[in-house]
Write a protein that holds these residues in place. Structure first.
Motif, PDB file in Angstrom:
ATOM      1  N   GLU A   1      49.114  37.690  38.594  1.00  0.00           N
ATOM      2  CA  GLU A   1      48.585  37.649  40.037  1.00  0.00           C
ATOM      3  C   GLU A   1      49.876  38.184  40.824  1.00  0.00           C
ATOM      4  OE1 GLU A   1      46.895  33.876  40.670  1.00  0.00           O
ATOM      5  OE2 GLU A   1      45.285  34.422  39.813  1.00  0.00           O
ATOM      6  N   ALA A   2      50.852  37.729  40.880  1.00  0.00           N
ATOM      7  CA  ALA A   2      52.027  38.196  41.532  1.00  0.00           C
ATOM      8  C   ALA A   2      52.504  39.546  41.353  1.00  0.00           C
ATOM      9  CB  ALA A   2      53.354  37.283  41.059  1.00  0.00           C
TER      10      ALA A   2
ATOM     11  N   ILE B   1      50.344  42.041  40.700  1.00  0.00           N
ATOM     12  CA  ILE B   1      49.012  42.764  41.395  1.00  0.00           C
ATOM     13  C   ILE B   1      49.443  42.642  42.946  1.00  0.00           C
ATOM     14  CG2 ILE B   1      46.924  42.538  41.682  1.00  0.00           C
ATOM     15  CD1 ILE B   1      46.102  41.718  38.993  1.00  0.00           C
ATOM     16  N   GLU B   2      49.905  41.353  43.219  1.00  0.00           N
ATOM     17  CA  GLU B   2      50.233  41.368  44.747  1.00  0.00           C
ATOM     18  C   GLU B   2      51.354  42.268  45.167  1.00  0.00           C
ATOM     19  OE1 GLU B   2      50.187  37.365  45.874  1.00  0.00           O
ATOM     20  OE2 GLU B   2      48.244  36.900  45.183  1.00  0.00           O
ATOM     21  N   LEU B   3      52.277  42.505  44.162  1.00  0.00           N
ATOM     22  CA  LEU B   3      53.534  43.149  44.456  1.00  0.00           C
ATOM     23  C   LEU B   3      53.100  44.519  44.678  1.00  0.00           C
ATOM     24  CD1 LEU B   3      56.527  42.999  45.049  1.00  0.00           C
ATOM     25  CD2 LEU B   3      56.669  43.220  42.727  1.00  0.00           C
TER      26      LEU B   3
ATOM     27  N   THR C   1      50.055  45.953  44.701  1.00  0.00           N
ATOM     28  CA  THR C   1      48.819  46.375  45.547  1.00  0.00           C
ATOM     29  C   THR C   1      49.056  46.055  47.164  1.00  0.00           C
ATOM     30  OG1 THR C   1      47.551  44.483  45.335  1.00  0.00           O
ATOM     31  CG2 THR C   1      47.250  46.412  43.808  1.00  0.00           C
ATOM     32  N   GLY C   2      50.165  44.909  47.260  1.00  0.00           N
ATOM     33  CA  GLY C   2      50.241  44.688  48.771  1.00  0.00           C
ATOM     34  C   GLY C   2      49.341  43.764  49.165  1.00  0.00           C
ATOM     35  N   ASP C   3      48.269  43.302  48.321  1.00  0.00           N
ATOM     36  CA  ASP C   3      46.954  42.332  48.950  1.00  0.00           C
ATOM     37  C   ASP C   3      47.084  41.623  47.737  1.00  0.00           C
ATOM     38  OD1 ASP C   3      45.082  41.939  50.368  1.00  0.00           O
ATOM     39  OD2 ASP C   3      43.971  43.533  50.054  1.00  0.00           O
ATOM     40  N   ALA C   4      46.011  40.467  48.136  1.00  0.00           N
ATOM     41  CA  ALA C   4      45.664  39.423  47.213  1.00  0.00           C
ATOM     42  C   ALA C   4      44.984  40.045  46.161  1.00  0.00           C
ATOM     43  CB  ALA C   4      44.706  38.246  47.898  1.00  0.00           C
ATOM     44  N   THR C   5      44.736  39.339  44.840  1.00  0.00           N
ATOM     45  CA  THR C   5      43.894  39.877  43.734  1.00  0.00           C
ATOM     46  C   THR C   5      42.367  39.597  44.116  1.00  0.00           C
ATOM     47  OG1 THR C   5      45.790  39.260  42.378  1.00  0.00           O
ATOM     48  CG2 THR C   5      43.631  39.626  41.214  1.00  0.00           C
ATOM     49  N   SER C   6      41.680  40.590  44.042  1.00  0.00           N
ATOM     50  CA  SER C   6      40.355  40.792  44.136  1.00  0.00           C
ATOM     51  C   SER C   6      39.433  40.648  42.881  1.00  0.00           C
ATOM     52  CB  SER C   6      39.688  41.827  45.180  1.00  0.00           C
ATOM     53  OG  SER C   6      39.849  43.051  44.338  1.00  0.00           O
TER      54      SER C   6
END
Length: 141
Positions: free
Chosen positions: A118-119, A121-123, A125-130
């Motif tokens: 998750e971290a 992915i957020e790093l 994409t710059g967004d929370a994981t969908s």
């Protein structure tokens, strides 16, 4: 990502998965049957329990996590039943404790890998994981 499992962990999870899937309403003194979705996750996971697991998406990891969670819950119930039926130092209770502990250790490791995925992915994409990103964002081994 690779979920590393030693021999004892794999054997505990395999035995727990088989026993959970074989359990019927009156087959065990331990609590209730696993919900159908959890049973399906365990059924899907069982053939993969041969050693280390390669997990390519967060969604795939979450499926594995749900299966392992159901197995660990079953192993916990079996351990508690063994302790209450005998005593804490009885061989069956000790064996049940070790089976539960091995499964619980793997479940904890899966949770740590999920947090890392998750971290990342957020790093990236710059967004929370969908849910869509959890299914499509691939991690190499």
């Amino acid at each position: 990502m690779i979920l590393r499992c030693n021999y004892e962990e794999v054997e505990a999870l395999r035995a727990g998965a088989r026993a959970l899937l074989e359990r019927t309403d009156d087959a065990s003194p331990a609590a209730v049957l696993a919900p159908p979705q959890s049973r399906a996750r365990v059924e899907a996971l069982l053939p993969r329990l041969e050693g280390d697991l390669s997990l390519y998406t967060l969604d795939e990891l979450r499926g594995v996590q749900a299966g392992i969670d159901a197995i660990v819950e079953y192993l916990r119930e079996e351990m508690e039943s063994a302790v209450l039926a005998t005593h804490a130092a009885d061989e069956s209770a000790v064996n049940a404790y070790f089976a539960f502990s091995h499964g619980f250790t793997v479940l904890n490791r899966v949770g740590q890998i999920a947090e890392e995925m998750e971290a990342i992915i957020e790093l990236v994409t710059g967004d929370a994981t969908s849910p869509a990103v959890a299914r499509s964002f691939r991690f190499p081994d």
